[in-house]
Structures are given as structure tokens and as C-alpha cells.
Scaffold this active site. Structure first.
Site, PDB file in Angstrom:
ATOM      1  N   GLU A 152       0.850  -1.199   0.000  1.00  0.00           N
ATOM      2  CA  GLU A 152       0.000   0.000   0.000  1.00  0.00           C
ATOM      3  C   GLU A 152       0.879   1.240   0.000  1.00  0.00           C
ATOM      4  O   GLU A 152       2.102   1.144   0.168  1.00  0.00           O
ATOM      5  CB  GLU A 152      -0.939  -0.030   1.220  1.00  0.00           C
ATOM      6  CG  GLU A 152      -1.973  -1.148   1.116  1.00  0.00           C
ATOM      7  CD  GLU A 152      -2.849  -1.309   2.339  1.00  0.00           C
ATOM      8  OE1 GLU A 152      -2.850  -0.420   3.197  1.00  0.00           O
ATOM      9  OE2 GLU A 152      -3.530  -2.330   2.431  1.00  0.00           O
ATOM     10  N   HIS A 275      -9.190   9.191   3.020  1.00  0.00           N
ATOM     11  CA  HIS A 275      -8.787   8.101   2.125  1.00  0.00           C
ATOM     12  C   HIS A 275      -9.038   8.564   0.703  1.00  0.00           C
ATOM     13  O   HIS A 275     -10.123   9.064   0.382  1.00  0.00           O
ATOM     14  CB  HIS A 275      -9.591   6.835   2.434  1.00  0.00           C
ATOM     15  CG  HIS A 275      -8.982   5.604   1.834  1.00  0.00           C
ATOM     16  ND1 HIS A 275      -8.932   5.385   0.480  1.00  0.00           N
ATOM     17  CD2 HIS A 275      -8.372   4.535   2.408  1.00  0.00           C
ATOM     18  CE1 HIS A 275      -8.330   4.230   0.251  1.00  0.00           C
ATOM     19  NE2 HIS A 275      -7.979   3.693   1.401  1.00  0.00           N
ATOM     20  N   ARG A 321      -0.821   8.632   1.503  1.00  0.00           N
ATOM     21  CA  ARG A 321      -2.225   8.975   1.316  1.00  0.00           C
ATOM     22  C   ARG A 321      -2.530  10.470   1.261  1.00  0.00           C
ATOM     23  O   ARG A 321      -3.401  10.915   0.527  1.00  0.00           O
ATOM     24  CB  ARG A 321      -2.990   8.407   2.496  1.00  0.00           C
ATOM     25  CG  ARG A 321      -4.073   7.519   2.074  1.00  0.00           C
ATOM     26  CD  ARG A 321      -4.618   6.820   3.256  1.00  0.00           C
ATOM     27  NE  ARG A 321      -4.471   5.407   3.041  1.00  0.00           N
ATOM     28  CZ  ARG A 321      -4.935   4.499   3.871  1.00  0.00           C
ATOM     29  NH1 ARG A 321      -5.526   4.871   4.983  1.00  0.00           N
ATOM     30  NH2 ARG A 321      -4.796   3.230   3.607  1.00  0.00           N
ATOM     31  N   HIS A 382     -11.422   9.320   6.764  1.00  0.00           N
ATOM     32  CA  HIS A 382     -11.181   7.885   6.953  1.00  0.00           C
ATOM     33  C   HIS A 382     -10.633   7.551   8.335  1.00  0.00           C
ATOM     34  O   HIS A 382     -11.067   6.596   8.959  1.00  0.00           O
ATOM     35  CB  HIS A 382     -10.194   7.446   5.877  1.00  0.00           C
ATOM     36  CG  HIS A 382      -9.860   5.986   5.897  1.00  0.00           C
ATOM     37  ND1 HIS A 382     -10.802   5.003   5.697  1.00  0.00           N
ATOM     38  CD2 HIS A 382      -8.677   5.339   6.086  1.00  0.00           C
ATOM     39  CE1 HIS A 382     -10.222   3.807   5.757  1.00  0.00           C
ATOM     40  NE2 HIS A 382      -8.941   3.982   6.009  1.00  0.00           N
ATOM     41  N   ARG A 417      -0.859   8.786   9.023  1.00  0.00           N
ATOM     42  CA  ARG A 417      -0.710   7.347   9.295  1.00  0.00           C
ATOM     43  C   ARG A 417      -0.316   6.589   8.040  1.00  0.00           C
ATOM     44  O   ARG A 417      -0.899   6.775   6.976  1.00  0.00           O
ATOM     45  CB  ARG A 417      -2.036   6.785   9.811  1.00  0.00           C
ATOM     46  CG  ARG A 417      -2.025   5.292   9.992  1.00  0.00           C
ATOM     47  CD  ARG A 417      -3.367   4.798  10.471  1.00  0.00           C
ATOM     48  NE  ARG A 417      -4.401   4.989   9.492  1.00  0.00           N
ATOM     49  CZ  ARG A 417      -4.895   4.017   8.719  1.00  0.00           C
ATOM     50  NH1 ARG A 417      -4.446   2.784   8.826  1.00  0.00           N
ATOM     51  NH2 ARG A 417      -5.851   4.276   7.863  1.00  0.00           N
TER      52      ARG A 417
HETATM   53  P1  FAD Z   1     -13.352   0.095  16.219  1.00  0.00           P
HETATM   54  O1  FAD Z   1     -13.034  -1.130  15.476  1.00  0.00           O
HETATM   55  O2  FAD Z   1     -13.956   1.205  15.456  1.00  0.00           O
HETATM   56  O3  FAD Z   1     -14.333  -0.305  17.395  1.00  0.00           O
HETATM   57  C1  FAD Z   1     -14.957   0.696  18.171  1.00  0.00           C
HETATM   58  C2  FAD Z   1     -16.002   0.035  19.025  1.00  0.00           C
HETATM   59  O4  FAD Z   1     -16.475   0.944  19.997  1.00  0.00           O
HETATM   60  C3  FAD Z   1     -17.225  -0.431  18.261  1.00  0.00           C
HETATM   61  O5  FAD Z   1     -17.607  -1.663  18.784  1.00  0.00           O
HETATM   62  C4  FAD Z   1     -18.273   0.636  18.591  1.00  0.00           C
HETATM   63  O6  FAD Z   1     -19.593   0.205  18.492  1.00  0.00           O
HETATM   64  C5  FAD Z   1     -17.894   0.918  20.022  1.00  0.00           C
HETATM   65  N1  FAD Z   1     -18.342   2.215  20.528  1.00  0.00           N
HETATM   66  C6  FAD Z   1     -18.126   3.448  20.033  1.00  0.00           C
HETATM   67  N2  FAD Z   1     -18.682   4.379  20.830  1.00  0.00           N
HETATM   68  C7  FAD Z   1     -19.260   3.712  21.860  1.00  0.00           C
HETATM   69  C8  FAD Z   1     -20.003   4.105  22.999  1.00  0.00           C
HETATM   70  N3  FAD Z   1     -20.287   5.390  23.266  1.00  0.00           N
HETATM   71  N4  FAD Z   1     -20.451   3.145  23.844  1.00  0.00           N
HETATM   72  C9  FAD Z   1     -20.220   1.827  23.609  1.00  0.00           C
HETATM   73  N5  FAD Z   1     -19.523   1.404  22.529  1.00  0.00           N
HETATM   74  C10 FAD Z   1     -19.051   2.333  21.680  1.00  0.00           C
HETATM   75  N6  FAD Z   1      -6.814   0.020   9.187  1.00  0.00           N
HETATM   76  C11 FAD Z   1      -5.819  -0.824   8.871  1.00  0.00           C
HETATM   77  O7  FAD Z   1      -4.825  -0.910   9.587  1.00  0.00           O
HETATM   78  N7  FAD Z   1      -5.906  -1.588   7.746  1.00  0.00           N
HETATM   79  C12 FAD Z   1      -6.973  -1.554   6.905  1.00  0.00           C
HETATM   80  O8  FAD Z   1      -7.030  -2.274   5.925  1.00  0.00           O
HETATM   81  C13 FAD Z   1      -8.026  -0.656   7.219  1.00  0.00           C
HETATM   82  N8  FAD Z   1      -9.096  -0.547   6.400  1.00  0.00           N
HETATM   83  C14 FAD Z   1     -10.141   0.236   6.780  1.00  0.00           C
HETATM   84  C15 FAD Z   1     -11.270   0.280   5.978  1.00  0.00           C
HETATM   85  C16 FAD Z   1     -12.379   1.007   6.371  1.00  0.00           C
HETATM   86  C17 FAD Z   1     -13.597   1.049   5.508  1.00  0.00           C
HETATM   87  C18 FAD Z   1     -12.342   1.733   7.594  1.00  0.00           C
HETATM   88  C19 FAD Z   1     -13.523   2.523   8.042  1.00  0.00           C
HETATM   89  C20 FAD Z   1     -11.189   1.728   8.380  1.00  0.00           C
HETATM   90  C21 FAD Z   1     -10.087   0.979   7.981  1.00  0.00           C
HETATM   91  N9  FAD Z   1      -8.933   0.938   8.755  1.00  0.00           N
HETATM   92  C22 FAD Z   1      -7.909   0.100   8.404  1.00  0.00           C
HETATM   93  C23 FAD Z   1      -8.867   1.608  10.046  1.00  0.00           C
HETATM   94  C24 FAD Z   1      -9.120   0.562  11.139  1.00  0.00           C
HETATM   95  O9  FAD Z   1     -10.147  -0.303  10.712  1.00  0.00           O
HETATM   96  C25 FAD Z   1      -9.505   1.181  12.462  1.00  0.00           C
HETATM   97  O10 FAD Z   1      -8.637   2.204  12.801  1.00  0.00           O
HETATM   98  C26 FAD Z   1      -9.475   0.132  13.561  1.00  0.00           C
HETATM   99  O11 FAD Z   1     -10.253  -0.973  13.199  1.00  0.00           O
HETATM  100  C27 FAD Z   1      -9.975   0.726  14.858  1.00  0.00           C
HETATM  101  O12 FAD Z   1     -10.122  -0.297  15.788  1.00  0.00           O
HETATM  102  P2  FAD Z   1     -10.641   0.068  17.235  1.00  0.00           P
HETATM  103  O13 FAD Z   1     -10.712  -1.204  17.999  1.00  0.00           O
HETATM  104  O14 FAD Z   1      -9.852   1.173  17.778  1.00  0.00           O
HETATM  105  O15 FAD Z   1     -12.103   0.667  17.000  1.00  0.00           O
HETATM  106  C1  SIN Z   2      -7.393   0.342   2.630  1.00  0.00           C
HETATM  107  O1  SIN Z   2      -7.635  -0.852   2.470  1.00  0.00           O
HETATM  108  O2  SIN Z   2      -7.130   1.124   1.724  1.00  0.00           O
HETATM  109  C2  SIN Z   2      -7.429   0.883   4.008  1.00  0.00           C
HETATM  110  C3  SIN Z   2      -6.131   0.668   4.624  1.00  0.00           C
HETATM  111  C4  SIN Z   2      -5.981   1.526   5.845  1.00  0.00           C
HETATM  112  O3  SIN Z   2      -6.795   2.393   6.127  1.00  0.00           O
HETATM  113  O4  SIN Z   2      -4.969   1.341   6.518  1.00  0.00           O
END
Ligand code: FAD
Ligand code: SIN
Length: 576
Positions: A152, A275, A321, A382, A417
């Protein structure tokens, strides 16, 4: 049953069920009881939508040093190098642990694809060797599992483990299965955390300590109390603050807003990553076209069909990015086009369908066959690079409160990032946080310890006061303000900024804040109102941080200060 005011007592409270929350919960459950509260269905998280994968040094031609270097370069002078080294070097072993938990990353199929010289065996053993600290490149250690590694933007090597193009869903599936098998973990779905309970808020003297949180039970509309010795915020990011975002609806910045209200420091909120390639389609709700598509050779073209990225960066379509996002924005503004075109039609159709099954199917459903025609794409909000200030162990400035994942700012990402470093950060920091939290828990639990009573975690916490609040009668206030904030942020605090637009945005957000806060205190809380209040606060923090940074660095680009200042500094905001 009326559960209003009901108090749940646990050793550990985890707010959020994405990769960070679940990783922490599984580790903490070895020594105590864990409540995971999550505001929708347990799988609904940003994690669940991650496509590209998780970055970790696995290949023989890669090294921890190269991953560190790529991360630092992308972060534009603001990464904390010690944190970068810790996270990058602990990543491979923890990725291996994910595999042991049942995550099925895509493996290489011999002879099915082109094999550039930079693409050699990536083995689980190599991961462990790298994790053992062999900075400078591990040896190719043989015939165990060979993962298919994606590439990437900003990565100098192929190092992104993926599960087709649904990596996040696969990780979430495996972690939730592990959680289901763990008797010490109770998961509360549709339980929306409203605010943290701290000693400071409860009027106790001494260092500010977190005692748990208030949460709205969305099934009963009751506000319940969760008391715990240790609390982890793992609520993810805040993409919903912008009109166009790749994020699902849960991403309303709740954890960040709660931490700020509890007096934690919040850093670097001006660095919002857009993104570059979300599908431009009215029904797609900003469906992401993974950067891995460009990693496999896709080219960005203007509406005239001409590739344009070489004019913006030597790495062309695989530039970091921020560069690609700004380039698309500039091309669209210059030509009046509503989108750019992402073209991978020159690759083998079978390969495209196999490598990107989810993206291929979704685009087809919306009328685009990506094997035959370029896809219309636009940038969308994103990822939140800033967040609650923590160290590499996820410790915040408040005792008993940890934060991990997208909600936190450890210093890994700096001003921008590197792709696929966020799942990595969430995994490593949640693991480290659990390690420290478990130690703290044993100190707090020791009967002879003077600290055992410090936070009085098991005593009855002050109940939620709803006072004379009425049922909300004018919900239009919520929907109107919700839309206004998101449009205002998109128009005035987007990819390219100016002081004039930021000042306009600040004046408007302050007005909206006044109206929303009055509504919040006058009426009973609802999920939409809680999220709106948080969204408005997060918007304010982004604007304030952006106004404070009088330079262009990484993701913060302003026409008023187009160059870098010599001293790289974090922007840290605190309520007090
Ligand atoms: P999240 O996975 O967002 O989990 C947050 C949790 O908190 C959820 O369960 C939500 O319901 C809960 N929550 C929120 N507020 C409250 C509240 N007030 N009370 C109770 N629960 C609450 N990153 C990569 O490294 N590689 C990738 O390929 C990639 N692709 C992506 C593609 C997309 C479409 C998106 C949107 C993001 C992508 N990212 C990627 C970024 C990455 O997915 C996130 O940064 C990461 O998953 C965040 O994980 P987390 O556990 O911090 O939060
Ligand atoms: C993507 O698949 O392009 C998302 C990767 C990322 O947000 O790190």
C-alpha cells in the site's frame, strides 16, 4: 424490568468491541471479570470494515528498520520514534497470535501470480524471528505458511497481511469467537457509554481516577452504571464528523469526547486522514476501494483518461495517502470533475475477482465491472490520527483509565498514518495495556494494599441524574445540527484549509455547541443526542487544533502557512 441506575461491578470495563477492545478483554479475562460494552451489535466497528490488512514485517526482503523508516517518513516529523520501534517490533508476534486464534490470512498460491524480486517467502517463522528483535532484516526461514503480502501507499516493501479484501471482518470474527468461549467476559450490546465516572467528578480529592462509566441501555432507555477497577476506552474514531466518510455510523468520537470531558489530554486532532479512493456513487455510502487495489497496479486517471499521479510524487499512485488525497482534490478542482477514475482493467480479470472479491461484488452490484471499466472515486474522511494522549502501554493521564486503538494518540502515526498501521497499533497497544492493567489490578486487589481503597471501585457510585429532564419533543434539532456539523466540517475543515474558513467553522460550531448543550441538559438522553453532543465536541477539537498549527505538515495542509515550521510539536488540548 426497570434497570435505571442499576450498577454492574467488574474488575475490567472495556468500552468498544473492535480489535483493540476485544484484544484487551481476552487478555484481562485471564485474571478477572471483564465487561465489554458496545453500542450496537458486537461486530459493528471500524475493524469489521477494514479491507487492506495489517502491516507487519514478515518477508525475508523486509526488515523492522524499513517498516520503522516508512512509518517515520509518512508521519512527517511528528512520530515518537521509541513508540514506532516498540509497535513495529512487537507486531509480528502478535499477528502470529491472531493466526493462532484462528484468523485466516490469505496465503500465497505458488505460480498463480507474478512474483517480483521483492516478493519472497513470508513465513510465520520469519515473523517470530523478526519479533525477536532482529532489526535489519530476518532470514528467509523455510517452508511454513507463506502469507500473501499486499503493498500500500508509503510502504517500501510488501508487508500487509490480508484476508482477501475483508481482513477486518475475519479478525473480528475470530476475536469474537474467542470472546464467546471465555467465561470471564460478559458482552453488553446496545449499551452506549455516555460519560466516564471519575473521582474528580464525584467530588473526591486526590489524583483523578476513573471508576467506570454511565451507559444508556438502548433496549430499555435506562441509564446504568458500570463500576470497574480499570477502564479501557476502545471506541474507535470519529469519521462521522465529516459529511463524506468511509466509516460506519458507530464512528462518532464518543470515547474521545468522554475522555476530554473527564480532563484527559487530547492530541493532534488536526490530522484527519482522508482516504483517496471511496466509490463515487449515491447509493454506496462512501464504500472504500482499498489502497491495495493501487498496490496491485491500479492507476488514477483524470476525466480525460490521463494518469496524473506522476506529476505529484515520485511514487506516483503509491505515494502516501495525504499526497494522493490532495492530488485528487486538486485535479477535481482544476478540471471541475466530480471524481477521479481508478483503473485496474489492465490486470487479469480472474486475479482481480480473486484478490478483491468483496470490492468486485459490491461494485458490480452498483453497476460497475472493475475488470472492464475504471471506477469513479473521491476522497472521504477515513482515520483520526490524533486522540486521547497515551503512552505505548495505553495509559492515559487519568489513573485507572487506558485507551487503545483509533481513539488513542500514542505517537505512532505522527502527522499522517502509514496505511495498515492502525490495526497493528490497536493490536499491540491493547496487548501492552492489558499487561499493565493486569499488574495494576493485582495491586488494587491485594487486601493489604493501601491502594485497595483508592478508587473505591466496588462501592456504590453516584447514580445518573436526569433531574427534571423531559422527553425530547423537537428531534428536528438533533437531525438539523447533525447535518450542519458534518457539512460545515466537510466544507471548511477539509483536505485543504485556510484560517478564514477555520474561523468561520469555529464561530458556527460554538453556536451549535450552545444549542446542543442546552438541549442535552433539558431533555432525557437518546442515542442520537449523545452522539450529536460528542460529534460537536470532536468537531470543535479538530478546528481548535487546526487553528493552533501554523504550518502545513502531513495531513494538515493550509494555504495560509504552506511550509513546515522547524520545530515539530504536538497540539495538545485539555478542558481545564
Ligand atoms: P473500532 O473497530 O472502530 O471499534 C470501536 C467500538 O467501539 C465499536 O464496537 C463501537 O460500536 C464501540 N463504541 C463506540 N462508541 C461507543 C459508545 N459510546 N459506547 C459503547 N460502545 C461504543 N486500518 C488498517 O490498519 N488496515 C486496513 O485495511 C483498514 N481498512 C479500513 C477500511 C475502512 C472502511 C475503515 C472505516 C477503516 C479501515 N482501517 C484500516 C482503520 C481501522 O479499521 C480502524 O482504525 C481500527 O479498526 C480501529 O479499531 P478500534 O478497535 O480502535 O475501533
Ligand atoms: C485500505 O484498504 O485502503 C485501508 C487501509 C488503511 O486504512 O490502513
Amino acid at each position: 424490568m426497570d434497570t435505571n441506575g442499576q450498577q454492574h461491578n467488574f474488575d475490567f470495563l472495556v468500552i468498544g468491541s473492535g480489535i483493540a477492545g476485544l484484544t484487551f478483554a481476552l487478555k484481562a479475562a485471564r485474571v478477572g471479570s471483564v465487561a465489554v460494552i458496545t453500542k450496537k451489535h458486537r461486530a459493528e466497528s471500524n475493524t469489521n470494515y477494514a479491507q487492506g490488512g495489517i502491516a507487519a514485517v514478515m518477508a525475508a526482503d523486509d526488515s523492522l528498520e524499513l517498516h520503522v523508516r516508512d512509518t517515520l517518513e509518512c508521519g512527517a516529523g511528528l512520530c515518537k520514534e521509541d513508540v514506532v520501534r516498540t509497535i513495529v517490533s512487537e507486531g509480528p508476534a502478535l499477528v502470529r497470535e491472531l493466526v493462532e486464534r484462528g484468523v485466516k490470512f490469505s496465503e500465497r498460491e505458488n505460480n498463480s501470480r507474478d512474483k517480483p524480486p521483492a516478493r519472497r517467502a513470508a513465513s510465520a517463522k520469519a515473523a517470530l524471528a523478526a519479533a525477536a528483535g532482529s532489526l535489519g532484516g530476518g532470514a528467509n526461514v523455510g517452508p511454513t505458511t507463506e502469507f500473501d503480502l499486499g503493498r500500500e501507499g508509503g510502504h517500501s516493501r510488501r508487508r500487509v497481511l490480508h484476508a482477501g479484501d475483508i481482513t477486518g471482518r475475519e479478525i473480528e470474527r475470530a476475536l469474537l469467537a474467542a470472546v464467546a468461549a471465555e467465561k470471564n467476559i460478559a458482552v453488553f450490546e446496545e449499551m452506549l457509554a455516555i460519560d466516564l465516572i471519575t473521582t474528580q467528578k464525584a467530588g473526591q480529592s486526590g489524583a483523578n481516577r476513573c471508576l467506570g462509566c454511565y451507559a444508556l441501555n438502548e433496549k430499555t432507555n435506562a441509564v446504568e452504571v458500570f463500576a470497574a477497577k480499570i477502564t479501557l476506552i476502545a471506541t474507535g474514531g470519529s469519521g462521522k464528523v465529516y459529511l463524506y466518510t468511509s466509516n460506519p455510523d458507530i464512528a462518532s468520537g464518543d470515547g474521545l469526547a468522554m475522555a476530554y470531558r473527564a480532563d484527559a489530554g487530547i492530541a493532534n486532532m488536526e490530522f484527519i486522514q482522508f482516504h483517496p479512493t471511496c466509490l463515487y456513487h449515491p447509493k454506496a455510502k462512501s464504500f472504500l476501494i482499498s489502497e491495495a487495489v493501487r498496490g496491485e497496479g491500479a492507476i488514477l486517471r483524470g476525466k480525460d483518461g490521463e494518469p496524473f499521479m506522476k506529476r505529484y510524487h515520485p511514487m506516483a499512485d503509491l505515494a502516501p495517502r495525504d499526497v494522493v488525497g490532495r492530488a485528487i482534490d486538486a485535479e477535481m478542482k482544476k478540471t471541475g470533475a466530480e471524481y477521479a477514475l481508478l483503473d485496474i482493467t489492465h490486470k487479469d480479470a480472474d486475479f482481480i475477482r480473486k484478490r478483491f472479491p468483496n470490492i468486485y461484488a459490491k461494485c458490480l452490484e452498483l453497476g460497475y465491472d472493475m475488470t472492464r471499466e475504471p471506477l469513479p472515486v473521491v476522497p472521504a474522511a477515513h482515520y483520526q490520527c490524533g486522540g486521547v494522549v497515551t503512552n505505548a502501554d495505553g495509559e492515559t493521564e487519568i489513573e485507572g483509565l487506558f485507551a487503545a486503538g483509533e481513539v488513542a494518540c500514542t505517537g505512532l502515526h505522527g502527522a499522517n498514518r502509514l496505511a495498515s498501521n492502525s490495526l497493528l497499533e490497536a493490536l499491540v497497544v491493547a496487548h501492552r495495556a492489558a499487561h499493565v492493567a493486569v499488574k495494576q489490578h493485582s495491586t488494587l486487589s491485594a487486601p493489604a494494599s493501601a491502594k485497595a481503597t483508592a478508587g473505591k471501585p466496588r462501592s456504590t457510585l453516584p447514580p445518573w441524574e436526569s433531574g427534571n429532564a423531559a422527553d425530547p419533543d423537537e428531534l428536528v434539532v438533533v437531525t438539523h445540527n447533525w447535518d450542519e456539523i458534518r457539512r460545515l466540517m466537510w466544507d471548511y475543515v477539509g483536505i485543504v484549509r485556510t484560517d478564514k474558513r477555520l474561523l468561520r467553522a469555529r464561530a458556527r460550531i460554538q453556536n451549535l455547541q450552545r444549542e446542543i448543550n442546552q438541549f442535552y441538559w433539558d431533555y432525557k438522553v437518546t442515542p442520537d443526542l449523545i452522539e450529536l453532543r460528542n460529534l460537536a465536541l470532536v468537531a470543535e477539537l479538530i478546528i481548535e487544533s487546526a487553528l493552533q498549527r501554523r504550518e502545513s505538515r502531513g495531513l494538515h495542509y493550509t494555504l495560509d502557512y504552506p511550509s513546515l515550521q522547524p520545530d515539530a510539536r504536538d497540539t495538545v488540548l485539555r478542558k481545564a
